[in-house]
Design a protein around this motif. Sequence first.
Motif, PDB file in Angstrom:
ATOM      1  N   ASP A  68       1.135  -1.411   0.006  1.00  0.00           N
ATOM      2  CA  ASP A  68       0.041   0.136   0.051  1.00  0.00           C
ATOM      3  C   ASP A  68       1.068   1.246   0.097  1.00  0.00           C
ATOM      4  OD1 ASP A  68      -2.190  -1.393  -0.068  1.00  0.00           O
ATOM      5  OD2 ASP A  68      -2.734  -1.374   2.110  1.00  0.00           O
ATOM      6  N   ALA A  69       1.975   0.962   0.763  1.00  0.00           N
ATOM      7  CA  ALA A  69       2.764   2.388   1.098  1.00  0.00           C
ATOM      8  C   ALA A  69       3.574   2.656  -0.473  1.00  0.00           C
ATOM      9  CB  ALA A  69       4.040   2.118   1.846  1.00  0.00           C
ATOM     10  N   LEU A  70       3.961   1.571  -1.136  1.00  0.00           N
ATOM     11  CA  LEU A  70       4.529   1.401  -2.440  1.00  0.00           C
ATOM     12  C   LEU A  70       3.739   2.346  -3.410  1.00  0.00           C
ATOM     13  CD1 LEU A  70       6.626  -1.580  -3.145  1.00  0.00           C
ATOM     14  CD2 LEU A  70       7.517   0.792  -2.746  1.00  0.00           C
ATOM     15  N   ARG A  71       2.415   1.695  -3.412  1.00  0.00           N
ATOM     16  CA  ARG A  71       1.419   2.208  -4.392  1.00  0.00           C
ATOM     17  C   ARG A  71       1.238   3.705  -4.194  1.00  0.00           C
ATOM     18  NH1 ARG A  71      -2.025  -1.918  -3.374  1.00  0.00           N
ATOM     19  NH2 ARG A  71      -1.093  -3.392  -4.594  1.00  0.00           N
ATOM     20  N   ASP A  72       0.958   4.095  -2.970  1.00  0.00           N
ATOM     21  CA  ASP A  72       0.794   5.597  -2.710  1.00  0.00           C
ATOM     22  C   ASP A  72       2.016   6.377  -3.210  1.00  0.00           C
ATOM     23  OD1 ASP A  72      -1.488   5.084  -1.408  1.00  0.00           O
ATOM     24  OD2 ASP A  72      -0.626   5.611   0.783  1.00  0.00           O
ATOM     25  N   TYR A  73       3.238   5.894  -2.997  1.00  0.00           N
ATOM     26  CA  TYR A  73       4.624   6.427  -3.448  1.00  0.00           C
ATOM     27  C   TYR A  73       4.501   6.522  -4.958  1.00  0.00           C
ATOM     28  CZ  TYR A  73       9.278   7.475  -4.565  1.00  0.00           C
ATOM     29  OH  TYR A  73      10.648   7.871  -5.133  1.00  0.00           O
ATOM     30  N   PHE A  74       4.253   5.326  -5.785  1.00  0.00           N
ATOM     31  CA  PHE A  74       4.391   5.528  -7.345  1.00  0.00           C
ATOM     32  C   PHE A  74       3.332   6.057  -7.676  1.00  0.00           C
ATOM     33  CE2 PHE A  74       7.602   1.533  -6.226  1.00  0.00           C
ATOM     34  CZ  PHE A  74       8.496   2.299  -6.865  1.00  0.00           C
ATOM     35  N   THR A  75       2.257   6.018  -7.239  1.00  0.00           N
ATOM     36  CA  THR A  75       1.061   6.484  -7.795  1.00  0.00           C
ATOM     37  C   THR A  75       1.497   8.180  -8.112  1.00  0.00           C
ATOM     38  OG1 THR A  75      -0.492   5.344  -6.699  1.00  0.00           O
ATOM     39  CG2 THR A  75      -1.497   7.206  -7.683  1.00  0.00           C
TER      40      THR A  75
END
Length: 434
Positions: free
Chosen positions: A179-186
Amino acid sequence: MPLITKAVRGTRDVLPGESHEYQYVERVALETARNFGYREIRVPVFEHTELFERGVGGTTDVVQKEMYTFFDKGGRSVTLRPEGTAGAARACMEHGLLGDALPQKVCYAFNCYRYDKPQAGRYREYTTFGVECFGAAPPAADAEVIALAAEYFSALSLTDYRIELNSIGCPACRKVYLDALRDYFTRHTGELCGTCNERLEKNPMRILDCKSPVCAEIAAKSPIVTDYLCGDCKAHFEGVQALLRAMEIPCVLNPRVVRGLDYYTRTVFEFVSELPKLEGLALGGGGRYDGLIEELGGAHTPSLGFGLGIERILMHLRELEAPIPAPEPCAIYIANRGEQALTRAAQLANELRSEGLSAQMDITGRSLKAQMKYADKLGARFTLVLGEEELQTHCARLKDMVTGAEEPVTLDDFADRFGQIWFRLAEEEMLNAE
Ligand code: HAM
């Protein structure tokens, strides 16, 4: 050069002058693994495509871009193995080896196929040595597997490498991390490559091993997985490190090591070259894959292993100028002239071979001079010349091609006598080497 006499791009021939090096590193690998309780497994070169899609993971570079997949004449989609773990797991499941006494430890040294971009140390057909330990959850298993690789490198006198260690957690803590990665890459969707944009929803962790320089730069600042480990995963990882410290196996913690295959959980590691010319080259890598057997339809079986690149290990050893034992030399070459001498040479050569010696003789019928030239080229240590006179007198001259010394020998008990000479020489040379 015409196409049919050229190897396919990304493949390479191992010529007779080089094959002993492969034999050596593979032999030491299997022997080291044997000392840790591993037994060799041989699995087919191709498997059902679905095995790799399910096992290695549909969003990995390996599955998305690098598999040699084709339909066989029966209309089945099959794939040349891009790695060894999935096939070894499939075979152990199919043959009921995971219901038996665990852990089940298997190892292999074989070719794998990836439609990779060919470059130094990267081939489309490469050789891997791998070990897989099925059914062992505690940190002791992780430490033992890493110790096996370290022991192997030490047996080869392979120095100047580092072990990079990380933990990528279990599915529970991974979810929070993803989830944290998704937030960042978004926040970077406009800059990411097309494949990574697709990965963003399904598996943002795979963006971390994208080879595009832009994606790599963005990934370098992304959240790191160790900040998201749950209590159990943290304790497991600490247990692994404590055991490695106790065994005096130095490791460098690198939270950016996430590995490019989907099956990994918890401990992951890579063996990285530190030689100036090869700095950063992965000699191998591996880790724990606690969910793989279940993913393939089996019972929960915590497991782990590693795979090494044999070509890369050889590159590293050559660069280090590490000792690689030379192949057994031709002990004796029997030159011969005339039909009877040829028959006697054939008998003698066979007797010598039965004594375990490498013996060659002329089988082309060329001149004695040409025969001696060939013996020299072969690097034959001794030569014996048989002609009419030698057959009549039962006596011939044995020549040491290194010292030039010659001595008369009787042909009647020659194989025995030469065996003694040869083994004495081998002993002397061993003592001198010490
Ligand atoms: P991998 O990191 O994909 O892991 O490959 C293992 C090693 O194989 C690499 O570190 C590299 O040395 C070598 N290798 C991979 N691709 C190539 C290539 N195209 N050319 C030359 N060498 C290559 C695996 O394959 C996992 N199955 C390892 C494993 C076993 N994990 C748990 N058990």
